[in-house]
Enzyme design. Structure first.
Site, PDB file in Angstrom:
ATOM      1  CB  ALA A 177     -47.118 -11.691  45.437  1.00 31.69           C
TER       2      ALA A 177
ATOM      3  CG  ASP B   4     -41.783 -20.559  37.405  1.00 30.47           C
ATOM      4  OD1 ASP B   4     -42.301 -21.201  36.470  1.00 30.47           O
ATOM      5  OD2 ASP B   4     -42.425 -19.797  38.150  1.00 30.47           O
TER       6      ASP B   4
HETATM    7  N1  LIG Z   1     -37.131  -7.330  38.810  1.00 25.34           N
HETATM    8  C1  LIG Z   1     -38.127  -7.169  37.936  1.00 25.34           C
HETATM    9  N2  LIG Z   1     -38.001  -6.318  36.902  1.00 25.34           N
HETATM   10  C2  LIG Z   1     -39.008  -6.130  36.025  1.00 25.34           C
HETATM   11  N3  LIG Z   1     -40.194  -6.737  36.095  1.00 25.34           N
HETATM   12  C3  LIG Z   1     -40.389  -7.592  37.097  1.00 25.34           C
HETATM   13  C4  LIG Z   1     -39.377  -7.861  38.071  1.00 25.34           C
HETATM   14  N4  LIG Z   1     -39.871  -8.753  38.946  1.00 25.34           N
HETATM   15  C5  LIG Z   1     -41.120  -9.036  38.546  1.00 25.34           C
HETATM   16  N5  LIG Z   1     -41.453  -8.335  37.432  1.00 25.34           N
HETATM   17  C6  LIG Z   1     -42.710  -8.382  36.682  1.00 25.34           C
HETATM   18  O1  LIG Z   1     -43.761  -8.825  37.527  1.00 25.34           O
HETATM   19  C7  LIG Z   1     -44.261 -10.074  37.062  1.00 25.34           C
HETATM   20  C8  LIG Z   1     -44.639 -10.948  38.256  1.00 25.34           C
HETATM   21  O2  LIG Z   1     -43.512 -11.173  39.069  1.00 25.34           O
HETATM   22  P1  LIG Z   1     -43.043 -12.644  39.428  1.00 25.34           P
HETATM   23  O3  LIG Z   1     -41.873 -12.530  40.328  1.00 25.34           O
HETATM   24  O4  LIG Z   1     -42.875 -13.403  38.161  1.00 25.34           O
HETATM   25  O5  LIG Z   1     -44.288 -13.155  40.257  1.00 25.34           O
HETATM   26  P2  LIG Z   1     -45.179 -14.484  40.109  1.00 25.34           P
HETATM   27  O6  LIG Z   1     -44.557 -15.440  41.068  1.00 25.34           O
HETATM   28  O7  LIG Z   1     -46.517 -14.021  40.511  1.00 25.34           O
HETATM   29  O8  LIG Z   1     -45.090 -14.950  38.685  1.00 25.34           O
HETATM   30  C9  LIG Z   1     -43.170 -10.633  36.194  1.00 25.34           C
HETATM   31  O9  LIG Z   1     -43.671 -11.521  35.225  1.00 25.34           O
HETATM   32  C10 LIG Z   1     -42.590  -9.387  35.568  1.00 25.34           C
HETATM   33  O10 LIG Z   1     -43.361  -8.953  34.476  1.00 25.34           O
HETATM   34 MG   LIG Z   2     -43.588 -15.183  37.279  1.00 23.75          MG
END
Ligand SMILES: Nc1ncnc2c1ncn2[C@@H]1O[C@H](COP(=O)(O)OP(=O)(O)O)[C@@H](O)[C@H]1O
Ligand SMILES: [Mg+2]
Length: 501
Positions: free
Chosen positions: A136, A287
């Site tokens: 994603a 994680d």
């Molecule tokens: N709620 C949030 N607020 C700010 N940044 C976010 C948030 N969710 C995700 N991100 C940003 O997007 C990146 C990727 O999202 P994440 O949920 O960690 O996906 P993945 O499973 O690909 O690691 C995070 O490392 C962060 O930098």
């Molecule tokens: Mg992540």
């Protein structure tokens, strides 16, 4: 025969051969002569990729290139140091999941299809991606009420890719079981199914939304860590919307120099957050690396990314309390007894020898300065030893141990001399007292007694329905009456004890 899966398998096999990661030269001395000749032949085709790094590093590069299934496979393999050795497992644990982002218009189209409404009806502003991985990518956006949000969108076609690669993985494991008798012990097919299952859950962002919402509730019970709220209007199978996490990413080196930052307290908070989640509430963010953590000075923490949530049942929590307490009090006999009593270690092993092995784990760790005691490392070594005694580890415990090592690493990078034990102590002390103190024992005792009474009641029902043979009932009934009496009496005694304590 699934031809597509077979073709994919051949392609992957070829990539592994090019990197000399299929039967790496490093394992040559362990191979029977026939296999060694085959390996030598295959090595004729190896390329430049075969010359750089250890076998684990070469394997990691290949798996990274394969996308989600390869990356997940590497992550799961990295938890099996007991089979593949520590170095190999560690090399596999550094798989990077980064890809170039897909274009924003495509992300918008995906969201519209998924939520059945125009993007503008939900988000007044929708920006370019801020991060992209193999499953994603995340965008920055704003809701009509002014709230800033993060929108995660699945990569187009990722489900089909996972399904295809999953079939190839399953085929590979079936072939292994068929043609490599030694590999059967490792149950490759069951293993592949675990990998595929884990991915299927990660491919449904509604599931991650539920994890985020549950973790936000759990975290709110303690002062150490927060999670952004879920925006349910923006949630679908392929879309997840969370409020934007305030603060600065911990992965940014500049964060450590933020004015007013209290590194000591921050390091304490991450350790305590993880321990209260796992030990007190039985569910934890699994994680917790720097990329998923945000910081607000002086010491507030916000976590994102709820793709993996770990769970510990009452049995596992109790087991952890017992072993930790045993190690702290250096009562290795006690720890050994617990493993045998619970049936974790098969009875044909020698309990004394097991206790000796536990001493080998405990003494060097506990002999160090308190500040250096790492629970994660202690558990890792314990698991290494238990594997020698054929103990089958529950995957939840391995996940806990891995996360613990990650969390301790984050704390140490924040504050190199951070005293992990002092940070953990208040949480661990409270938990051990609760799990192992007299009140807990009386409670467990009462529960056992109740369970016995219920089992008896069921037996009586079965008896009335004529399903239990006469001989059996007659045989048991005398003993059963006394057992029932004993159970009720102990339940009463336990209740009294509990009421007085
Ligand atoms: N709620 C949030 N607020 C700010 N940044 C976010 C948030 N969710 C995700 N991100 C940003 O997007 C990146 C990727 O999202 P994440 O949920 O960690 O996906 P993945 O499973 O690909 O690691 C995070 O490392 C962060 O930098
Ligand atoms: Mg992540």
């Amino acid at each position: 025969m699934d031809l597509a899966a077979f073709a994919r398998l051949l392609a992957v096999g070829w990539t592994l051969i090019r990197a000399d990661a299929l039967i790496p030269r490093e394992v040559d001395p362990l191979l029977p002569p026939g296999v060694r000749t085959l390996a030598a032949f295959l090595r004729l085709f190896s390329g430049r990729a075969a010359r750089q790094g250890r076998p684990g590093e070469r394997m990691a590069r290949v798996l990274e290139g394969l996308g989600p299934v390869g990356i997940k496979l590497g992550q799961v393999l990295s938890t099996r140091a007991d089979i593949f050795g520590k170095t190999f497992a560690q090399d596999l644990s550094h798989l990077k999941d980064k890809l170039p982002p897909f274009p924003t218009p495509i992300a918008k189209a995906e969201i519209e299809r998924e939520l059945g409404r125009p993007v503008e009806s939900l988000f007044v502003k929708f920006s370019a991606p801020v991060a992209a991985a193999s499953i994603a990518q995340a965008h920055e956006a704003w809701l009509a009420d002014g709230r800033k949000v993060a929108v995660k969108v699945l990569r187009p076609g990722v489900e089909a890719k996972v399904a295809a690669d999953g079939r190839a993985l399953l085929l590979a494991s079936r072939l292994m079981e068929r043609f490599i008798p030694d590999a059967r012990r490792l149950e490759p097919v069951a293993f592949s199914r675990t990998v595929i299952r884990a991915l299927q859950l990660e491919l449904d962002l509604r599931f991650e939304a539920a994890g985020a919402s549950e973790m936000a509730e759990v975290m709110a019970r303690d002062p150490y860590m927060r999670a952004p709220a879920v925006v349910w209007d923006g949630v679908g199978k392929r879309v997840l919307t969370l409020e934007w996490a305030e603060g600065v990413p911990l992965s940014d080196p500049a964060t450590l120099d933020l004015p007013g930052l209290n590194r000591q307290e921050l390091a304490d908070n991450i350790i305590r957050a993880f321990l209260t989640q796992a030990l007190d509430h039985g569910v934890f963010h699994a994680d917790l690396h720097e990329g998923n953590l945000f910081v607000i000075p002086p010491a507030k923490l916000v976590a994102v990314d709820f793709g993996i949530v770990g769970r510990l049942g009452p049995m596992e929590r109790r087991y952890l309390a017992e072993i930790l307490y045993g190690f702290i009090t250096r009562d290795y006999q006690r720890v050994a007894r617990i493993h045998f009593d619970a049936g974790y270690v098969p009875a044909h092993h020698d309990q004394e020898a097991f206790a000796q092995a536990l001493r080998a784990v405990g003494e060097p760790v506990l002999g160090r300065a308190a500040s250096e005691v790492s629970m994660g490392r202690l558990l890792a070594q314990l698991f290494e030893i238990t594997a020698l005694f054929d103990m089958r580890l529950r995957p939840e415990l391995v996940l806990l141990q891995k996360t613990m090592v990650t969390v301790e690493g984050v704390a140490r990078r924040l504050e190199p001399d951070h005293d992990l034990w002092t940070a953990a102590e208040p949480v661990v002390r409270r938990w051990i007292a609760r799990e192992l103190g007299p009140v807990a024992q009386a409670r467990d005792f009462a529960q056992e007694a109740l369970r016995a009474v219920r089992a008896l009641a069921r037996l009586a029902e079965a008896d009335a329905a004529g399903r239990v043979t006469v001989v059996e009932t007659r045989d048991k009934s005398g003993g059963l009456v006394w057992f029932a009496f004993g159970a009720v009496a102990s339940a009463a005694a336990a209740w009294l004890f509990w009421a007085l304590a």
